[in-house]
Design a protein around this motif. Structure first.
Motif, mmCIF file in Angstrom:
data_model
loop_
_atom_site.group_PDB
_atom_site.id
_atom_site.type_symbol
_atom_site.label_atom_id
_atom_site.label_comp_id
_atom_site.label_asym_id
_atom_site.label_seq_id
_atom_site.Cartn_x
_atom_site.Cartn_y
_atom_site.Cartn_z
ATOM 1 N N ARG A 214 0.815 -1.217 0.000
ATOM 2 C CA ARG A 214 0.000 0.000 0.000
ATOM 3 C C ARG A 214 0.853 1.274 0.000
ATOM 4 O O ARG A 214 0.356 2.358 0.266
ATOM 5 N N SER A 217 -0.195 4.438 -1.951
ATOM 6 C CA SER A 217 -1.388 5.161 -1.485
ATOM 7 C C SER A 217 -1.148 5.915 -0.178
ATOM 8 O O SER A 217 -2.063 6.564 0.328
ATOM 9 N N GLN A 231 -6.911 5.949 2.752
ATOM 10 C CA GLN A 231 -6.175 5.555 1.555
ATOM 11 C C GLN A 231 -7.100 4.982 0.480
ATOM 12 O O GLN A 231 -8.121 4.373 0.785
ATOM 13 N N ARG A 233 -7.870 2.259 -1.590
ATOM 14 C CA ARG A 233 -7.514 0.843 -1.536
ATOM 15 C C ARG A 233 -7.479 0.183 -2.907
ATOM 16 O O ARG A 233 -6.941 -0.917 -3.047
ATOM 17 N N TRP A 236 -3.878 -0.448 -3.910
ATOM 18 C CA TRP A 236 -3.053 -1.429 -3.208
ATOM 19 C C TRP A 236 -2.670 -2.566 -4.149
ATOM 20 O O TRP A 236 -3.451 -2.963 -5.024
ATOM 21 N N THR A 238 -2.587 -5.981 -4.946
ATOM 22 C CA THR A 238 -3.265 -7.201 -4.480
ATOM 23 C C THR A 238 -2.415 -8.455 -4.695
ATOM 24 O O THR A 238 -2.526 -9.414 -3.927
ATOM 25 N N ALA A 271 -5.467 -5.307 5.205
ATOM 26 C CA ALA A 271 -5.401 -5.499 3.760
ATOM 27 C C ALA A 271 -6.608 -6.264 3.224
ATOM 28 O O ALA A 271 -6.978 -6.112 2.059
#
Length: 379
Positions: A214, A217, A231, A233, A236, A238, A271
């Motif tokens: 992350r 972000s 943030q 998401r 992120w 993944t 997460a």
């Protein structure tokens, strides 16, 4: 010379010289001299066995530095019994090198610098650039560390907890200059994880990957700090999150819980939530309970209080925060956040301003000041 090749050659060559009888400081000096000769000799065409070449030249350099003729003859006799390898040194040598860089006589900053230099294969200039300090300053730091280690052999290494703490310190330094220390810490921890099945090593790797997933972000377009709850998401990584969770699950299956595994479990729960409202705060509090039992850390106690405020309400969180030493870093910021959740806007704004005065870096200070200004503008 290719940077990746250098990073592979340096720790392997140092390990072999240490195994042959050189102390760490002398081995590191000799290998660095060997690299300088390689820069002059190889041009764009390295020899068929770069490691064997570097070991041979570095060993000769070490022998030239040795003043005692008797000691030199003894070492020369040993080397005739052990041909220079054409492949990297064994796993035990690499692992010992990690441990020696985390020697108990060294400070954390010295251990970090030596790990980046000897295990990471970075130059003094690269390390200095990453830490945003003059090259001369970093050279002095490394020289002091090597003087402390001079004469020490691999029979007095640091313990695994120290090695992991050094790697985590490298990671937490973030990134800057010509070397991304976050990526470098992950690379080194991956290497260490390939050498040992110890679950805490794999827990640390999972933790780093989850935080790094992350990273893009964590700051806004103008560089301002973006807290986790705000943030984006969708930005992120993944794939990295999935890899980290697989690593963490394997580590937890060993059933030998440590602090890095517990921290990674908390990060994994964050997460796993596609939206902040979906965060499983009850489980996060449970993991903070485990982490607090392992570390008895006041910082963990602080974070646990905030998590309790999310799970059970801000008043319960404030009650838990009352048990935390007010001198703990970010205590005032946590109080501000919980007071805001409780609807006490004026108190929260005052606390955000107070927290900004205590902030240790500009990004954090500016973020807290923005939070205070936002609340003061609230009708």
């Amino acid at each position: 010379m290719d940077d990746d090749l250098v990073r592979d050659l340096v720790p392997a060559a140092i390990s072999v010289l240490c195994r042959r009888g050189a102390d760490f400081a002398s081995a590191e000096d000799a290998v660095q001299e060997g690299l300088l000769k390689a820069l002059d000799s190889w041009s764009d065409s390295p020899p068929g066995s770069p490691l064997g070449w570097l070991i041979t030249v570095s060993w000769r350099q070490f022998l030239d530095q040795t003043k005692s003729a008797g000691a030199r003859r003894a070492r020369e006799l040993r080397v005739t019994e052990e041909p220079a390898p054409s492949t990297p040194a064994g796993q035990d040598d690499s692992l010992h090198l990690y441990f020696l860089c985390a020697h108990p006589t060294l400070t954390s900053s010295s251990a970090v610098a030596l790990t980046l230099r000897a295990v990471g294969g970075l130059t003094t200039k690269q390390i200095a650039d990453a830490y945003l300090v003059p090259e001369a300053t970093m050279a002095q730091r490394i020289s002091r560390a090597k003087r402390q280690l001079r004469g020490n052999r691999l029979d007095a290494p640091g313990d695994l907890a120290t090695v992991l703490r050094v790697l985590y310190l490298v990671f937490n330094e973030g990134y800057g200059g010509s070397i991304d220390l976050t990526a470098e810490a992950i690379r080194l921890t991956r290497q260490l994880a390939s050498l040992t099945a110890e679950p805490e090593v794999h827990g640390l790797l999972a933790l780093m990957l989850l935080h790094d997933a992350r990273r893009v972000s964590r700051t806004g377009p103008d560089g301002q700090l973006v807290p986790l709850r705000a943030q984006d998401r969708t930005r992120w990584d993944t794939t990295r999150i999935a890899e980290a969770i697989d690593i963490l699950q394997s580590a937890l299956a060993v059933d030998r819980l440590g602090e890095y595994q517990a921290q990674a479990a908390i990060a994994a729960l964050h997460a796993d939530a596609q939206h902040v409202a979906e965060t499983d705060w009850v489980q996060i509090v449970s993991w903070y309970d485990e982490l607090l039992a392992l570390t008895n850390s006041p910082v963990v106690q602080l974070n646990r209080a905030v998590a309790i405020g999310e799970a059970d309400g801000p008043q319960v969180g404030l009650a838990a925060l009352a048990d935390v030493d007010p001198a703990v870093p970010r205590h005032t910021a946590a109080a501000a956040y919980l007071h805001e959740k409780a609807g006490d806007v004026a108190e929260a704004a005052a606390l955000y301003t107070e927290a900004a005065d205590k902030a240790t870096n500009t990004k954090e200070r500016n973020h807290l000041l923005r939070e205070a200004a936002r609340l003061r503008e609230t009708p």
